[in-house]
Design a protein around this motif. Structure first.
Motif, PDB file in Angstrom:
ATOM      1  N   SER A   1      -5.560  10.810  -4.941  1.00  0.00           N
ATOM      2  CA  SER A   1      -7.063  10.271  -4.511  1.00  0.00           C
ATOM      3  C   SER A   1      -7.984   9.255  -5.494  1.00  0.00           C
TER       4      SER A   1
ATOM      5  N   ARG B   1       0.759  -1.670  -0.239  1.00  0.00           N
ATOM      6  CA  ARG B   1       0.215   0.035   0.287  1.00  0.00           C
ATOM      7  C   ARG B   1       1.105   1.336   0.144  1.00  0.00           C
ATOM      8  N   HIS B   2       2.234   1.258   0.765  1.00  0.00           N
ATOM      9  CA  HIS B   2       2.889   2.507   0.338  1.00  0.00           C
ATOM     10  C   HIS B   2       3.643   2.914  -0.251  1.00  0.00           C
TER      11      HIS B   2
ATOM     12  N   ASN C   1      -8.410   6.142   0.004  1.00  0.00           N
ATOM     13  CA  ASN C   1      -8.203   4.942  -1.488  1.00  0.00           C
ATOM     14  C   ASN C   1     -10.007   4.943  -1.511  1.00  0.00           C
TER      15      ASN C   1
ATOM     16  N   ILE D   1       1.397   3.996  -2.979  1.00  0.00           N
ATOM     17  CA  ILE D   1       0.595   5.399  -2.832  1.00  0.00           C
ATOM     18  C   ILE D   1       1.938   6.556  -3.071  1.00  0.00           C
TER      19      ILE D   1
ATOM     20  N   MET E   1      -5.869   6.946  -7.002  1.00  0.00           N
ATOM     21  CA  MET E   1      -5.684   5.018  -5.943  1.00  0.00           C
ATOM     22  C   MET E   1      -7.173   4.362  -6.033  1.00  0.00           C
TER      23      MET E   1
END
Length: 251
Positions: free
Chosen positions: A248, A79-80, A210, A83, A251
Motif C-alpha cells: 500500500s 491499475r492491475h 491505493n 498493483i 501505491m
C-alpha cells in the motif's frame, strides 16, 4: 490461441474500435468504407458500441470518437499492472519465508480475479490461475475485499450472491453470519478462509490500499490446513498484514 469459432459481429465491432488507434473521430461512412461494410451494418455496430459507452457521437457533426468506457477499461488494466508490479517483490519474499502459494487479487463484477500468483515449494495443489475467478463470500481474499467495500456496492453484491452455496465444510451459508464475519475482518485487518472454499485448504489475506486509502486489492497466503499450526497462523497473519501495508505504501 484457440482456433475455435469466431463470432463475425464481435470481430467487426472490435475492428471498429481498433480504427480509432489512428483516428480521433470518424463518420459512419468512413468506418463502413475502411472496413468494407455496408453502411447499414456499420451503423448497427456503431450504434451498439455507442449504447454501451465504447463510442461517443459528437452532436455537432455526428462523428464518432472513443467513449469513456474504453478509458475505464484501459485504466483498469493499468491499475492491475501497477498493483502487480508493486506487489511482486513482496510476494516473492512471502513465498521464500513460508514456502506457500501467494495470490494477488482484485474484485471484478462481484468475483475475485487473480492478477498474480507465485507457487510455493510445499506440495499442495491449489487450483488457481492468473485471470481466473472465484466466489467472494467463501475465499479469504474475497471476504477481505467485501469487508472494505463501500456499503452500497456491498449490499448490491450480497443480494446477488444469495443463496450462498456450500463449497467446503466451513463455508458460511447464512448472510447474517457473513455480515458478522466481514465486521470481524475490518476489526482485525485479516481475513481467513478455513476450509470454506476448498476442503483441506487454509488461506490468510489482507487488504491493499491505493493512495486515497481505498482498498483496491488483496494479497493472501494459501496452504494445506494440516501444515499450518495455530502458532503459524498468527505469524503468517502478521506477515501478510505487514506485507499488504508495505505494498500500500508503494501505491
Amino acid at each position: 490461441m484457440s482456433e475455435g469459432r469466431i463470432i463475425q459481429s464481435v470481430a467487426r465491432a472490435l475492428n471498429i474500435l481498433e480504427l480509432f488507434e489512428s483516428s480521433r473521430d470518424l463518420s459512419v461512412t468512413e468506418i463502413a468504407s475502411r472496413l468494407d461494410l455496408s453502411k447499414s451494418t456499420a451503423f448497427g455496430l456503431i450504434n451498439t458500441l455507442a449504447h454501451k459507452g465504447y463510442l461517443e457521437q459528437n452532436p455537432r457533426d455526428s462523428r464518432y470518437s472513443l467513449g469513456l468506457k474504453v478509458l475505464r477499461l484501459g485504466g483498469a488494466v493499468q491499475r492491475h499492472n501497477i498493483i502487480a508490479s508493486r506487489a511482486k517483490p513482496f510476494m516473492e519474499k512471502l513465498v521464500q519465508e513460508f514456502s506457500e502459494t501467494v495470490h494477488l487479487t482484485v474484485e471484478r463484477n462481484g468475483m475475485v480475479v487473480y492478477i498474480d500468483k507465485i507457487r510455493g515449494d510445499k506440495a499442495v495443489f491449489i487450483q488457481s490461475a492468473i485471470g481466473a475467478e472465484n466466489p467472494m463470500y467463501c475465499t479469504a481474499v474475497g471476504k477481505c475485499l467485501l469487508a472494505y467495500m463501500p456499503e452500497a456496492k456491498l449490499e448490491r453484491l450480497l443480494s446477488k450472491m444469495q443463496p450462498l452455496e456450500r463449497r467446503g465444510p466451513n463455508t458460511i451459508t447464512d448472510i447474517a453470519e457473513l455480515r458478522q464475519e466481514l465486521q470481524a475482518i475490518r476489526e482485525r485487518g485479516i481475513s481467513i478462509d478455513d476450509e470454506e472454499h476448498v476442503p483441506g485448504l487454509m488461506c490468510i489475506a489482507a487488504p491493499i490500499r491505493n493512495h486515497d486509502g481505498e482498498v483496491v486489492a488483496a494479497i493472501s497466503i494459501s496452504g494445506a490446513k494440516a501444515g499450518i499450526s495455530s502458532k503459524l497462523v498468527g505469524r503468517i497473519s502478521e506477515k501478510v498484514a505487514w506485507t499488504a501495508q508495505q505494498i500500500s505504501g508503494e501505491m
